[in-house]
Design an enzyme around this catalytic site. Structure first.
Site, PDB file in Angstrom:
ATOM      1  N   ARG A 158       1.703 -36.180   9.180  1.00  0.00           N
ATOM      2  CA  ARG A 158       1.970 -35.567  10.476  1.00  0.00           C
ATOM      3  C   ARG A 158       1.179 -36.338  11.529  1.00  0.00           C
ATOM      4  O   ARG A 158       0.126 -36.902  11.240  1.00  0.00           O
ATOM      5  CB  ARG A 158       1.552 -34.093  10.481  1.00  0.00           C
ATOM      6  CG  ARG A 158       2.250 -33.240   9.439  1.00  0.00           C
ATOM      7  CD  ARG A 158       1.694 -31.815   9.465  1.00  0.00           C
ATOM      8  NE  ARG A 158       2.356 -30.945   8.504  1.00  0.00           N
ATOM      9  CZ  ARG A 158       1.943 -30.755   7.243  1.00  0.00           C
ATOM     10  NH1 ARG A 158       0.852 -31.395   6.809  1.00  0.00           N
ATOM     11  NH2 ARG A 158       2.592 -29.954   6.424  1.00  0.00           N
ATOM     12  N   LYS A 182      -2.207 -28.596   7.430  1.00  0.00           N
ATOM     13  CA  LYS A 182      -2.234 -27.247   7.991  1.00  0.00           C
ATOM     14  C   LYS A 182      -3.196 -26.371   7.203  1.00  0.00           C
ATOM     15  O   LYS A 182      -3.278 -26.448   5.984  1.00  0.00           O
ATOM     16  CB  LYS A 182      -0.825 -26.647   7.956  1.00  0.00           C
ATOM     17  CG  LYS A 182       0.164 -27.366   8.873  1.00  0.00           C
ATOM     18  CD  LYS A 182       1.530 -26.716   8.830  1.00  0.00           C
ATOM     19  CE  LYS A 182       2.488 -27.392   9.804  1.00  0.00           C
ATOM     20  NZ  LYS A 182       3.834 -26.785   9.764  1.00  0.00           N
ATOM     21  N   HIS A 252       7.805 -36.850  13.647  1.00  0.00           N
ATOM     22  CA  HIS A 252       8.385 -36.197  12.475  1.00  0.00           C
ATOM     23  C   HIS A 252       9.581 -36.984  11.942  1.00  0.00           C
ATOM     24  O   HIS A 252       9.931 -36.851  10.775  1.00  0.00           O
ATOM     25  CB  HIS A 252       8.802 -34.757  12.821  1.00  0.00           C
ATOM     26  CG  HIS A 252       7.977 -33.738  12.103  1.00  0.00           C
ATOM     27  ND1 HIS A 252       6.620 -33.619  12.271  1.00  0.00           N
ATOM     28  CD2 HIS A 252       8.318 -32.813  11.162  1.00  0.00           C
ATOM     29  CE1 HIS A 252       6.162 -32.652  11.500  1.00  0.00           C
ATOM     30  NE2 HIS A 252       7.163 -32.154  10.811  1.00  0.00           N
ATOM     31  N   ARG A 255       8.228 -39.090   9.352  1.00  0.00           N
ATOM     32  CA  ARG A 255       7.900 -38.240   8.190  1.00  0.00           C
ATOM     33  C   ARG A 255       9.171 -37.918   7.401  1.00  0.00           C
ATOM     34  O   ARG A 255       9.202 -37.978   6.171  1.00  0.00           O
ATOM     35  CB  ARG A 255       7.209 -36.966   8.686  1.00  0.00           C
ATOM     36  CG  ARG A 255       6.716 -36.020   7.598  1.00  0.00           C
ATOM     37  CD  ARG A 255       5.817 -34.989   8.259  1.00  0.00           C
ATOM     38  NE  ARG A 255       5.658 -33.768   7.493  1.00  0.00           N
ATOM     39  CZ  ARG A 255       4.757 -33.602   6.529  1.00  0.00           C
ATOM     40  NH1 ARG A 255       3.961 -34.593   6.194  1.00  0.00           N
ATOM     41  NH2 ARG A 255       4.646 -32.442   5.911  1.00  0.00           N
ATOM     42  N   HIS A 278       3.311 -30.049   1.388  1.00  0.00           N
ATOM     43  CA  HIS A 278       4.041 -28.782   1.469  1.00  0.00           C
ATOM     44  C   HIS A 278       3.475 -27.806   0.442  1.00  0.00           C
ATOM     45  O   HIS A 278       3.240 -28.183  -0.713  1.00  0.00           O
ATOM     46  CB  HIS A 278       5.532 -28.988   1.187  1.00  0.00           C
ATOM     47  CG  HIS A 278       6.263 -29.661   2.302  1.00  0.00           C
ATOM     48  ND1 HIS A 278       7.475 -30.286   2.131  1.00  0.00           N
ATOM     49  CD2 HIS A 278       5.962 -29.799   3.617  1.00  0.00           C
ATOM     50  CE1 HIS A 278       7.888 -30.791   3.276  1.00  0.00           C
ATOM     51  NE2 HIS A 278       6.981 -30.503   4.196  1.00  0.00           N
ATOM     52  N   TYR A 287      15.115 -32.064   1.950  1.00  0.00           N
ATOM     53  CA  TYR A 287      15.372 -33.507   1.987  1.00  0.00           C
ATOM     54  C   TYR A 287      16.381 -33.941   0.935  1.00  0.00           C
ATOM     55  O   TYR A 287      17.052 -34.942   1.094  1.00  0.00           O
ATOM     56  CB  TYR A 287      14.057 -34.275   1.806  1.00  0.00           C
ATOM     57  CG  TYR A 287      13.109 -34.067   2.949  1.00  0.00           C
ATOM     58  CD1 TYR A 287      13.287 -34.724   4.162  1.00  0.00           C
ATOM     59  CD2 TYR A 287      12.042 -33.183   2.832  1.00  0.00           C
ATOM     60  CE1 TYR A 287      12.418 -34.515   5.215  1.00  0.00           C
ATOM     61  CE2 TYR A 287      11.168 -32.968   3.890  1.00  0.00           C
ATOM     62  CZ  TYR A 287      11.371 -33.632   5.074  1.00  0.00           C
ATOM     63  OH  TYR A 287      10.518 -33.420   6.110  1.00  0.00           O
TER      64      TYR A 287
END
Length: 307
Positions: A158, A182, A252, A255, A278, A287
């Site tokens: 990110r 995150k 992004h 990414r 994730h 994806y």
């Protein structure tokens, strides 16, 4: 926000920050959403969280979707409605769990399901064109930009993770980097040789010309401070334009391209999940839909009996 709603909201935001370790951007987003919710309650004459009923929460959902034309507030997209309602639901759940109110009146109010949007990935050639455009001419900022964009694509990071990097987070000898995602979660991600070479060039010939004070930050702005997320974003946009990429490009996008290219190359979806940071493989599996759609397009255009 006023009265007990303000007090309860402040406690909830503290809970997100201290106990759950939510990212600063997440807490800021929740603060804005709760401010909107509190303003809605105040407009209905509700000054205490204990006065809120399930119909009030449902009416808030309706207002988000239709907007308030008289006040010049447009309706929100389903994704934004869902995000705002999630904040309100979390707020009520917390208040009930802490005994601030007797029950969770928002429990049964469900956010709308947003349409599933497939991420837009660049082709390998388009990514390479952007990376090449970032490295010219050879001066400190160009070296910085090339190193930063190489890392973004090489690691699937990110933009906030890359701008938060310190020099010591990168192990050039073992070609690995520590990324903080995150919720403050750390992960170690391998780095490709081209990205390592670009970072080495920046550390030797670029960063020393930019640094003006003792900062550990890897990527610096022209004043010698840490490069901001917004400035890094602009670097990518400007570089993509120089490379002749007409598609809309964001951090992004790189990414998404990283994940898509890995899966196209045969990578296991769970490995991609770990690389992206994730928490659930379900997030990563979107994806796989991109690659399936690509295969369908190739099949439809190339097979003589496809149509």
């Amino acid at each position: 926000m006023t009265g007990s709603v303000e007090t309860a909201a402040a406690l909830y935001l503290d809970h997100l920050t201290v106990e759950k370790g939510s990212a600063a951007n997440t807490v800021a987003s929740y603060r804005r959403d709760l401010a909107r919710y509190a303003a809605f309650l105040e407009s209905r004459g509700i000054g205490s969280l204990a006065e809120v009923t399930e119909p009030d929460v449902r009416e808030f959902l309706v207002e988000l979707r239709r907007g308030t034309p008289d006040d010049g507030v447009p309706p929100l997209a389903d994704s934004s409605v869902a995000r705002t309602l999630v904040a309100a639901r979390g707020f009520h759940k917390f208040a009930a769990a802490e005994g601030i109110v007797r029950s969770d009146v928002a429990h049964a109010v469900r956010p709308p399901k947003a349409a599933r949007r497939l991420p837009k990935a660049l082709s390998v050639d388009e990514v390479l064109a952007i990376l090449e455009a970032a490295g010219a001419p050879d001066h400190p900022r160009a070296l910085r930009d090339r190193a930063m964009l190489e890392l973004l694509y090489s690691c699937g990071a990110r933009i906030s993770e890359v701008t938060a990097l310190d020099v010591d987070d990168l192990d050039t000898e073992h070609r690995a980097v520590v990324l903080r995602g995150k919720g403050g979660k750390e992960r170690i991600v391998p780095v490709g040789r081209p990205a390592i070479a670009a970072v080495d060039a920046y550390l030797v010939r670029g960063r020393p010309a930019l640094v003006k004070q003792g900062t550990p930050a890897l990527f610096l702005n022209v004043r010698g401070g840490r490069l901001s997320r917004q400035s890094a974003w602009q670097v990518l946009v400007d570089t993509a334009a120089r490379a002749g990429i007409e598609k809309e490009v964001s951090p992004h996008t790189l990414r998404h391209s990283f994940a898509t290219h890995l899966l196209d190359g045969g990578a296991d979806v769970r490995v991609v999940q770990e690389l992206l940071g994730h928490s659930s493989v379900t997030t990563t599996q979107i994806y796989t839909l991109v690659t399936v759609n690509t295969m369908r397009e190739v099949y439809a255009s190339a097979h003589p009996r496809a149509q």
